[in-house]
Design a protein around this motif. Structure first.
Motif, mmCIF file in Angstrom:
data_model
loop_
_atom_site.group_PDB
_atom_site.id
_atom_site.type_symbol
_atom_site.label_atom_id
_atom_site.label_comp_id
_atom_site.label_asym_id
_atom_site.label_seq_id
_atom_site.Cartn_x
_atom_site.Cartn_y
_atom_site.Cartn_z
ATOM 1 N N THR A 1 0.784 -1.276 0.112
ATOM 2 C CA THR A 1 0.002 -0.053 0.085
ATOM 3 C C THR A 1 0.859 1.230 0.142
ATOM 4 N N THR A 2 0.673 2.253 -0.858
ATOM 5 C CA THR A 2 1.169 3.427 -0.790
ATOM 6 C C THR A 2 0.105 4.500 -0.359
ATOM 7 N N LEU A 3 0.665 5.099 0.641
ATOM 8 C CA LEU A 3 0.110 6.224 1.390
ATOM 9 C C LEU A 3 0.460 7.666 1.175
ATOM 10 N N LEU A 4 -0.678 8.683 1.020
ATOM 11 C CA LEU A 4 -0.234 9.671 0.531
ATOM 12 C C LEU A 4 -1.072 10.728 1.177
ATOM 13 N N GLN A 5 -0.414 11.860 2.048
ATOM 14 C CA GLN A 5 -0.824 12.891 2.722
ATOM 15 C C GLN A 5 -0.128 14.019 2.524
ATOM 16 N N ASN A 6 -0.596 15.137 2.696
ATOM 17 C CA ASN A 6 0.102 16.593 2.548
ATOM 18 C C ASN A 6 0.593 16.719 3.890
ATOM 19 N N PRO A 7 1.997 17.293 3.790
ATOM 20 C CA PRO A 7 2.434 17.673 5.197
ATOM 21 C C PRO A 7 1.452 18.701 5.964
ATOM 22 N N PRO A 8 1.477 18.438 7.291
ATOM 23 C CA PRO A 8 0.210 19.192 8.061
ATOM 24 C C PRO A 8 0.634 20.970 7.484
ATOM 25 N N ASP A 9 1.509 21.419 7.318
ATOM 26 C CA ASP A 9 1.624 22.918 6.970
ATOM 27 C C ASP A 9 1.021 23.130 5.651
ATOM 28 N N VAL A 10 1.312 22.180 4.697
ATOM 29 C CA VAL A 10 0.515 22.316 3.483
ATOM 30 C C VAL A 10 -0.927 22.111 3.347
ATOM 31 N N ALA A 11 -1.383 21.270 4.310
ATOM 32 C CA ALA A 11 -2.781 20.919 4.127
ATOM 33 C C ALA A 11 -3.464 22.042 5.071
ATOM 34 N N ALA A 12 -2.836 22.492 6.033
ATOM 35 C CA ALA A 12 -3.484 23.608 6.776
ATOM 36 C C ALA A 12 -3.645 24.991 5.729
ATOM 37 N N GLU A 13 -2.600 25.240 5.173
ATOM 38 C CA GLU A 13 -2.548 26.147 4.145
ATOM 39 C C GLU A 13 -3.382 26.228 2.979
ATOM 40 N N SER A 14 -3.672 25.063 2.417
ATOM 41 C CA SER A 14 -4.380 24.800 1.198
ATOM 42 C C SER A 14 -5.901 24.327 1.684
ATOM 43 N N GLY A 15 -6.188 23.908 2.722
ATOM 44 C CA GLY A 15 -7.279 23.204 3.226
ATOM 45 C C GLY A 15 -7.575 21.939 2.602
ATOM 46 N N LYS A 16 -6.555 21.511 1.744
ATOM 47 C CA LYS A 16 -6.524 19.972 1.321
ATOM 48 C C LYS A 16 -5.599 19.007 1.540
ATOM 49 N N GLY A 17 -6.031 17.863 1.458
ATOM 50 C CA GLY A 17 -4.953 16.728 1.645
ATOM 51 C C GLY A 17 -4.512 16.516 2.982
ATOM 52 N N ALA A 18 -5.415 16.883 4.057
ATOM 53 C CA ALA A 18 -5.177 16.442 5.461
ATOM 54 C C ALA A 18 -5.409 15.031 5.496
ATOM 55 N N GLU A 19 -6.505 14.435 4.995
ATOM 56 C CA GLU A 19 -6.769 13.119 5.253
ATOM 57 C C GLU A 19 -5.814 12.147 4.255
ATOM 58 N N LEU A 20 -5.625 10.996 4.950
ATOM 59 C CA LEU A 20 -4.692 9.969 4.472
ATOM 60 C C LEU A 20 -5.276 9.157 3.406
ATOM 61 N N LYS A 21 -4.604 9.203 2.173
ATOM 62 C CA LYS A 21 -5.132 8.330 1.207
ATOM 63 C C LYS A 21 -4.319 7.135 0.650
ATOM 64 N N LYS A 22 -4.922 6.106 0.714
ATOM 65 C CA LYS A 22 -4.410 4.731 0.544
ATOM 66 C C LYS A 22 -4.486 4.018 -0.797
ATOM 67 N N PHE A 23 -3.625 3.677 -1.517
ATOM 68 C CA PHE A 23 -3.517 3.114 -2.682
ATOM 69 C C PHE A 23 -2.789 1.841 -2.749
ATOM 70 N N THR A 24 -3.492 0.565 -3.107
ATOM 71 C CA THR A 24 -3.064 -0.707 -2.826
ATOM 72 C C THR A 24 -2.630 -1.178 -4.291
ATOM 73 N N PHE A 25 -1.223 -1.593 -4.423
ATOM 74 C CA PHE A 25 -0.787 -2.196 -5.992
ATOM 75 C C PHE A 25 -0.238 -3.702 -5.503
ATOM 76 N N ASP A 26 0.180 -3.995 -6.443
ATOM 77 C CA ASP A 26 0.687 -5.511 -6.442
ATOM 78 C C ASP A 26 2.176 -5.500 -5.305
ATOM 79 N N ALA A 27 2.402 -4.367 -5.523
ATOM 80 C CA ALA A 27 3.913 -4.192 -4.741
ATOM 81 C C ALA A 27 4.050 -2.519 -4.507
ATOM 82 N N SER A 28 4.727 -2.231 -3.563
ATOM 83 C CA SER A 28 5.133 -0.737 -3.044
ATOM 84 C C SER A 28 6.363 -0.769 -2.874
#
Length: 94
Positions: free
Chosen positions: A37-64
């Motif tokens: 699983t590959t996990l994506l999440q904006n750094p806290p300061d970027v998420a706070a400034e943009s209001g986006k990406g604070a929540e963790l997103k998970k993407f599962t591949f055959d391999a990461s």
């Protein structure tokens, strides 16, 4: 050509080190891996400034594969995992 029903494609994700341009721009790491699983999440300061990406997103591949850090380069230019790191070298990926 179209693949037959018996064929499939394996998909892998590899997280590479920042390149020189990304380093100069002050890029911040926003990705991690947990098994396949590959996990994506904006750094806290970027998420706070943009209001986006604070929540963790998970993407599962055959391999990461993690190749962002945790390695040392030998005299031939080959990057080897440091003891205890999760670094995936060329041999592991391929």
């Amino acid at each position: 050509s179209i693949m037959s029903e018996g064929e499939s494609v394996m998909v892998g994700m590899r997280i590479r080190p920042f390149n020189d341009r990304e380093k100069k721009l002050g890029a911040q790491l926003c990705v991690d891996v947990d098994g396949a699983t590959t996990l994506l999440q904006n750094p806290p300061d970027v998420a706070a400034e943009s209001g986006k990406g604070a929540e963790l997103k998970k993407f599962t591949f055959d391999a990461s594969f993690w190749s962002h850090d945790g390695f040392e380069e030998d005299e031939s230019g080959y990057c080897r995992a440091l003891p205890g790191s999760k670094y995936a070298d060329q041999r592991l990926v391929f």
